[in-house]
Design a protein around this motif. Structure first.
Motif, PDB file in Angstrom:
ATOM      1  N   LYS A  73       0.819  -1.213   0.000  1.00  0.00           N
ATOM      2  CA  LYS A  73       0.000   0.000   0.000  1.00  0.00           C
ATOM      3  C   LYS A  73       0.851   1.260   0.000  1.00  0.00           C
ATOM      4  O   LYS A  73       0.436   2.292  -0.511  1.00  0.00           O
ATOM      5  CB  LYS A  73      -0.920   0.010   1.213  1.00  0.00           C
ATOM      6  N   HIS A  74       2.004   1.191   0.617  1.00  0.00           N
ATOM      7  CA  HIS A  74       2.894   2.343   0.736  1.00  0.00           C
ATOM      8  C   HIS A  74       4.298   1.905   0.344  1.00  0.00           C
ATOM      9  O   HIS A  74       4.698   0.767   0.596  1.00  0.00           O
ATOM     10  CB  HIS A  74       2.916   2.883   2.164  1.00  0.00           C
ATOM     11  N   LEU A  75       5.023   2.843  -0.255  1.00  0.00           N
ATOM     12  CA  LEU A  75       6.377   2.526  -0.695  1.00  0.00           C
ATOM     13  C   LEU A  75       7.263   3.737  -0.487  1.00  0.00           C
ATOM     14  O   LEU A  75       6.927   4.849  -0.897  1.00  0.00           O
ATOM     15  CB  LEU A  75       6.368   2.144  -2.185  1.00  0.00           C
ATOM     16  N   SER A  76       8.368   3.515   0.186  1.00  0.00           N
ATOM     17  CA  SER A  76       9.417   4.522   0.285  1.00  0.00           C
ATOM     18  C   SER A  76      10.633   3.951  -0.414  1.00  0.00           C
ATOM     19  O   SER A  76      11.032   2.817  -0.132  1.00  0.00           O
ATOM     20  CB  SER A  76       9.774   4.842   1.739  1.00  0.00           C
ATOM     21  N   ILE A  77      11.190   4.712  -1.298  1.00  0.00           N
ATOM     22  CA  ILE A  77      12.401   4.297  -1.997  1.00  0.00           C
ATOM     23  C   ILE A  77      13.529   5.183  -1.499  1.00  0.00           C
ATOM     24  O   ILE A  77      13.432   6.404  -1.554  1.00  0.00           O
ATOM     25  CB  ILE A  77      12.237   4.435  -3.519  1.00  0.00           C
ATOM     26  N   VAL A  78      14.555   4.542  -0.980  1.00  0.00           N
ATOM     27  CA  VAL A  78      15.757   5.267  -0.574  1.00  0.00           C
ATOM     28  C   VAL A  78      16.834   4.808  -1.544  1.00  0.00           C
ATOM     29  O   VAL A  78      17.162   3.628  -1.597  1.00  0.00           O
ATOM     30  CB  VAL A  78      16.163   4.959   0.878  1.00  0.00           C
ATOM     31  N   LYS A  79      17.327   5.744  -2.338  1.00  0.00           N
ATOM     32  CA  LYS A  79      18.300   5.375  -3.360  1.00  0.00           C
ATOM     33  C   LYS A  79      19.506   6.299  -3.290  1.00  0.00           C
ATOM     34  O   LYS A  79      19.405   7.439  -2.849  1.00  0.00           O
ATOM     35  CB  LYS A  79      17.678   5.441  -4.753  1.00  0.00           C
ATOM     36  N   ALA A  80      20.635   5.749  -3.731  1.00  0.00           N
ATOM     37  CA  ALA A  80      21.867   6.534  -3.767  1.00  0.00           C
ATOM     38  C   ALA A  80      22.770   5.941  -4.842  1.00  0.00           C
ATOM     39  O   ALA A  80      22.991   4.731  -4.864  1.00  0.00           O
ATOM     40  CB  ALA A  80      22.576   6.511  -2.419  1.00  0.00           C
ATOM     41  N   PRO A  81      23.277   6.788  -5.720  1.00  0.00           N
ATOM     42  CA  PRO A  81      24.212   6.271  -6.718  1.00  0.00           C
ATOM     43  C   PRO A  81      25.503   5.807  -6.060  1.00  0.00           C
ATOM     44  O   PRO A  81      25.956   6.376  -5.073  1.00  0.00           O
ATOM     45  CB  PRO A  81      24.461   7.470  -7.643  1.00  0.00           C
ATOM     46  N   SER A  82      26.055   4.736  -6.625  1.00  0.00           N
ATOM     47  CA  SER A  82      27.299   4.173  -6.112  1.00  0.00           C
ATOM     48  C   SER A  82      28.047   3.524  -7.271  1.00  0.00           C
ATOM     49  O   SER A  82      27.426   3.016  -8.197  1.00  0.00           O
ATOM     50  CB  SER A  82      26.986   3.124  -5.041  1.00  0.00           C
ATOM     51  N   CYS A  83      29.337   3.520  -7.194  1.00  0.00           N
ATOM     52  CA  CYS A  83      30.168   2.889  -8.229  1.00  0.00           C
ATOM     53  C   CYS A  83      30.391   1.403  -7.944  1.00  0.00           C
ATOM     54  O   CYS A  83      31.012   0.712  -8.743  1.00  0.00           O
ATOM     55  CB  CYS A  83      31.514   3.609  -8.338  1.00  0.00           C
ATOM     56  N   SER A  84      29.918   0.932  -6.808  1.00  0.00           N
ATOM     57  CA  SER A  84      30.087  -0.477  -6.470  1.00  0.00           C
ATOM     58  C   SER A  84      28.806  -1.017  -5.841  1.00  0.00           C
ATOM     59  O   SER A  84      27.967  -0.260  -5.373  1.00  0.00           O
ATOM     60  CB  SER A  84      31.265  -0.663  -5.510  1.00  0.00           C
ATOM     61  N   PRO A 129      21.927   9.727  -0.001  1.00  0.00           N
ATOM     62  CA  PRO A 129      20.642   9.142  -0.394  1.00  0.00           C
ATOM     63  C   PRO A 129      19.565  10.175  -0.703  1.00  0.00           C
ATOM     64  O   PRO A 129      19.625  11.323  -0.255  1.00  0.00           O
ATOM     65  CB  PRO A 129      20.246   8.309   0.821  1.00  0.00           C
ATOM     66  N   GLU A 130      18.593   9.722  -1.461  1.00  0.00           N
ATOM     67  CA  GLU A 130      17.397  10.489  -1.806  1.00  0.00           C
ATOM     68  C   GLU A 130      16.205   9.598  -1.475  1.00  0.00           C
ATOM     69  O   GLU A 130      16.263   8.382  -1.649  1.00  0.00           O
ATOM     70  CB  GLU A 130      17.426  10.806  -3.306  1.00  0.00           C
ATOM     71  N   VAL A 131      15.105  10.197  -1.002  1.00  0.00           N
ATOM     72  CA  VAL A 131      13.913   9.433  -0.620  1.00  0.00           C
ATOM     73  C   VAL A 131      12.746   9.816  -1.527  1.00  0.00           C
ATOM     74  O   VAL A 131      12.488  11.004  -1.748  1.00  0.00           O
ATOM     75  CB  VAL A 131      13.536   9.712   0.856  1.00  0.00           C
ATOM     76  N   LEU A 132      12.044   8.792  -2.026  1.00  0.00           N
ATOM     77  CA  LEU A 132      10.803   8.964  -2.774  1.00  0.00           C
ATOM     78  C   LEU A 132       9.715   8.224  -2.003  1.00  0.00           C
ATOM     79  O   LEU A 132       9.937   7.090  -1.570  1.00  0.00           O
ATOM     80  CB  LEU A 132      10.917   8.361  -4.172  1.00  0.00           C
ATOM     81  N   GLN A 133       8.550   8.854  -1.831  1.00  0.00           N
ATOM     82  CA  GLN A 133       7.462   8.199  -1.106  1.00  0.00           C
ATOM     83  C   GLN A 133       6.235   8.144  -1.991  1.00  0.00           C
ATOM     84  O   GLN A 133       5.854   9.142  -2.603  1.00  0.00           O
ATOM     85  CB  GLN A 133       7.173   8.934   0.195  1.00  0.00           C
ATOM     86  N   LEU A 134       5.604   6.951  -2.042  1.00  0.00           N
ATOM     87  CA  LEU A 134       4.444   6.714  -2.886  1.00  0.00           C
ATOM     88  C   LEU A 134       3.373   5.975  -2.098  1.00  0.00           C
ATOM     89  O   LEU A 134       3.677   5.233  -1.172  1.00  0.00           O
ATOM     90  CB  LEU A 134       4.839   5.861  -4.102  1.00  0.00           C
ATOM     91  N   ASN A 135       2.129   6.168  -2.523  1.00  0.00           N
ATOM     92  CA  ASN A 135       1.009   5.477  -1.903  1.00  0.00           C
ATOM     93  C   ASN A 135       0.096   4.931  -2.982  1.00  0.00           C
ATOM     94  O   ASN A 135      -0.069   5.539  -4.027  1.00  0.00           O
ATOM     95  CB  ASN A 135       0.190   6.425  -1.012  1.00  0.00           C
ATOM     96  N   ASN A 136      -0.513   3.778  -2.723  1.00  0.00           N
ATOM     97  CA  ASN A 136      -1.570   3.241  -3.556  1.00  0.00           C
ATOM     98  C   ASN A 136      -2.873   3.414  -2.812  1.00  0.00           C
ATOM     99  O   ASN A 136      -2.951   3.161  -1.618  1.00  0.00           O
ATOM    100  CB  ASN A 136      -1.346   1.740  -3.844  1.00  0.00           C
TER     101      ASN A 136
END
Length: 126
Positions: free
Chosen positions: A48-59, A118-125
């Motif tokens: 129902k809910h989604l948080s995406i925590v993403k960060a670019p990395s070379c490895s 990191p960057e956070v994206l939050q989504l809901n259904n």
């Protein structure tokens, strides 16, 4: 897999195309038709809910992230998302009885502790 109410964090990597991988997971979460390759492909449409925590990395840092989150008390779901893991992780999906907000904060701080931004994206259904 037996899953219980709570918050889950999936640790994965996408070295060549982070944004494309995140977009794919968002389409899946929103019910889009995709070919299912990974364990997470089966879980996201049920959420129902989604948080995406993403960060670019070379490895690939997913195993280090699993370790950092385990130290914070999150528990791996044995075998979920780790079929190709060579580091001995019990699972790349971790569980907490805490809230999604708390789990998101723990993921964010773990990325920061690993020296990433990191960057956070939050989504809901509905």
């Amino acid at each position: 897999f037996a899953l219980f109410p709570g918050a889950y964090i999936y640790c994965g990597s996408a070295l060549n195309s982070l944004d494309a991988r995140v977009d794919r997971h968002i389409r899946n979460f929103r019910g889009g038709s995709i070919k299912r390759f990974w364990h997470i492909d089966y879980l996201l449409p049920l959420s129902k809910h989604l948080s995406i925590v993403k960060a670019p990395s070379c490895s690939k840092i997913e195993c280090k992230l699993v370790s950092a989150l385990s130290v914070k008390g999150l528990k791996p779901v044995p075998g979920f998302g780790s079929s190709d893991c060579r580091s001995g992780c019990k699972g790349h999906l971790l569980y907490t009885e805490g809230s999604l907000t708390s789990a998101t904060q723990q993921a964010f701080s773990s990325f920061t502790e690993l020296g990433l931004s990191p960057e956070v994206l939050q989504l809901n259904n509905a």
